[in-house]
Design a protein around this motif. Structure first.
Motif, PDB file in Angstrom:
ATOM      1  N   ASN A 179       0.817  -1.216   0.000  1.00 35.41           N
ATOM      2  CA  ASN A 179       0.000   0.000   0.000  1.00 35.41           C
ATOM      3  C   ASN A 179       0.849   1.263   0.000  1.00 35.41           C
ATOM      4  OD1 ASN A 179      -2.319  -1.516  -0.024  1.00 35.41           O
ATOM      5  ND2 ASN A 179      -2.703  -1.341   2.163  1.00 35.41           N
ATOM      6  N   ASP A 180       2.149   1.115   0.259  1.00 33.91           N
ATOM      7  CA  ASP A 180       3.038   2.274   0.183  1.00 33.91           C
ATOM      8  C   ASP A 180       3.045   2.872  -1.222  1.00 33.91           C
ATOM      9  OD1 ASP A 180       3.688   2.211   2.815  1.00 33.91           O
ATOM     10  OD2 ASP A 180       5.666   1.306   2.572  1.00 33.91           O
ATOM     11  N   LEU A 192       0.252   5.226  -0.534  1.00 34.87           N
ATOM     12  CA  LEU A 192       0.435   6.148   0.581  1.00 34.87           C
ATOM     13  C   LEU A 192       1.597   7.113   0.382  1.00 34.87           C
ATOM     14  CD1 LEU A 192      -0.118   3.654   3.535  1.00 34.87           C
ATOM     15  CD2 LEU A 192      -1.723   5.352   2.682  1.00 34.87           C
ATOM     16  N   LYS A 193       2.622   6.691  -0.352  1.00 40.05           N
ATOM     17  CA  LYS A 193       3.820   7.513  -0.479  1.00 40.05           C
ATOM     18  C   LYS A 193       3.898   8.272  -1.794  1.00 40.05           C
ATOM     19  CE  LYS A 193       6.649   5.004   2.842  1.00 40.05           C
ATOM     20  NZ  LYS A 193       7.928   4.319   3.135  1.00 40.05           N
ATOM     21  N   GLY A 223       7.852   8.886   8.268  1.00 41.81           N
ATOM     22  CA  GLY A 223       8.919   7.995   7.851  1.00 41.81           C
ATOM     23  C   GLY A 223      10.300   8.609   7.935  1.00 41.81           C
ATOM     24  N   SER A 274      -1.169  -2.215  10.437  1.00 43.94           N
ATOM     25  CA  SER A 274      -0.321  -2.945   9.495  1.00 43.94           C
ATOM     26  C   SER A 274      -0.830  -4.376   9.321  1.00 43.94           C
ATOM     27  CB  SER A 274       1.128  -2.965   9.997  1.00 43.94           C
ATOM     28  OG  SER A 274       1.199  -3.551  11.284  1.00 43.94           O
TER      29      SER A 274
END
Length: 372
Positions: A126-127, A130-131, A152, A284
């Motif tokens: 999912n990063d 999200l990122k 982060g 998570s």
């Protein structure tokens, strides 16, 4: 005329994790199918494996194209049909790749408007969502909404990442999400300070004086009701957060530690700033629970409900703006309500315990100080 049902893409997550368990549990209640058209992006073979391993009796229909999804049933879109070894509780390159395929196809279909919204079950991949540089993640439970300016980063690097430009950019996205996605007409955003504030303007750090306060002033000049900077301990400790629609924290622990202490819930993540509607159950991927039937699907349900609401809200918000009337006169700006609220917000803190705290921004504006 019957309202068109919203289509929601739901990713399967890691094939060795709890994704399918969460999905099957969420749809054990047939009433869920009355709200929208769910489309699970994943592998039919993996779905069969998890359903048997969990002993769950949830029916679904396998489809090859989004257009084949039907209302009143759980649709499973076959993203891939290759053999993948399932080792519950053990992440592997193959299981992570399957999760990525599921997510990428779901994101593509939402981007192409084949589906209205995306709900991604917790997974490392999912990063990808999200990122994204333009994304702002808002963590929410009920009326508490907290977003992070930085995430982060090592704590020693946080101060360097706090800039006026970044604060204005993130707070503007936050403001727009509150208005367009959550339909809060005049959202109020609290901005936290980086450094502790002891007494008045003299204790403000360089970040507050040079970056945070100028950013708040620029936001205000842009018509965004931003207030602060507030020290996190007093802001959350005295309950001032209840007077705001959103809180912009400077780093993870500053925002998330109070959030979890106040709510005792994981909440959900709203991914703002993107052209698509995207939500994620907070937390998570917990491989320790895989295959044990102990996972709680309530956060996934809440993420689904939020995605449905945001999809409708965006349509209702955008529709009147599609053909706006031409202004015949220039509107006079009225800051009286903002000034009155600023006074009320300052009263949330104990002025007698911290002389000058409530007036520090005004003092800074009139008599800016510099470090010796």
């Amino acid at each position: 005329m019957e309202e068109r049902k919203i289509r929601v893409a739901i990713t399967q997550g890691d094939t060795n994790g709890t994704g399918f368990e969460l999905i099957f549990k969420a749809f054990e209640d047939p009433a869920m199918l009355e709200l929208f058209i769910p489309i699970i992006y994943g592998s039919p073979k993996i779905a069969v494996y998890h359903r048997k391993a969990l002993g769950m009796d949830v029916s679904y229909s396998i489809i090859s194209n989004v257009e084949d999804a039907k209302a009143g049933r759980l649709n499973l879109l076959a993203c891939f049909d290759e053999e993948i070894k399932v080792e519950l509780g053990q992440s592997s390159p193959e299981s992570a790749r399957a999760a990525k395929v599921s997510l990428e196809q779901a994101m593509a279909d939402v981007s192409e408007r084949k589906v209205d919204a995306l709900v991604a079950v917790p997974a490392a991949v999912n990063d990808v969502l999200l990122k994204k540089p333009e994304a702002l993640v808002i963590r929410t439970v009920d009326d508490l909404r907290v977003s992070l300016l930085t995430n982060g980063l090592a704590l020693r690097n946080v101060a360097d990442a706090i800039t006026k430009t970044r604060i204005v950019e993130k707070a503007t996205i936050f403001h727009q999400a509150l208005r367009r996605d959550l339909r809060i007409s005049a959202p109020r955003i609290a901005v936290l300070s980086l450094n502790p504030v002891v007494k008045g303007v003299d204790s403000l750090g360089a970040e507050e004086r040079e970056e945070i306060i100028p950013a708040i002033d620029e936001l205000s000049s842009n018509g965004i009701q931003a207030f602060g900077p507030y020290p996190a301990d007093e802001f959350f400790g005295c309950g001032a957060y209840t007077k705001f629609d959103g809180v912009l924290a400077m780093y993870y622990d500053q925002g998330m530690a109070p959030f979890k202490s106040i709510t005792n819930e994981e909440g959900i993540l709203l991914v703002a700033g993107l052209p698509i509607v995207a939500t994620i159950p907070a937390g998570s991927e917990d491989f320790n629970k895989a295959g044990k039937g102990t996972s709680d699907a309530s956060s996934l349900r809440q993420a689904i409900y939020a995605a449905i609401d945001i999809s409708r809200n965006r349509v209702n918000y955008d529709e009147p703006l599609g053909n706006p009337l031409v202004k015949l006169y220039k509107e006079k700006r009225d800051d009286s309500e903002k000034v009155r609220f600023a006074v009320r917000a300052k009263d949330q803190f104990k002025k007698e315990d911290r002389p000058g705290f409530g007036q520090r921004r005004e003092e800074h504006t009139k008599n800016p100080t510099t470090e010796e």
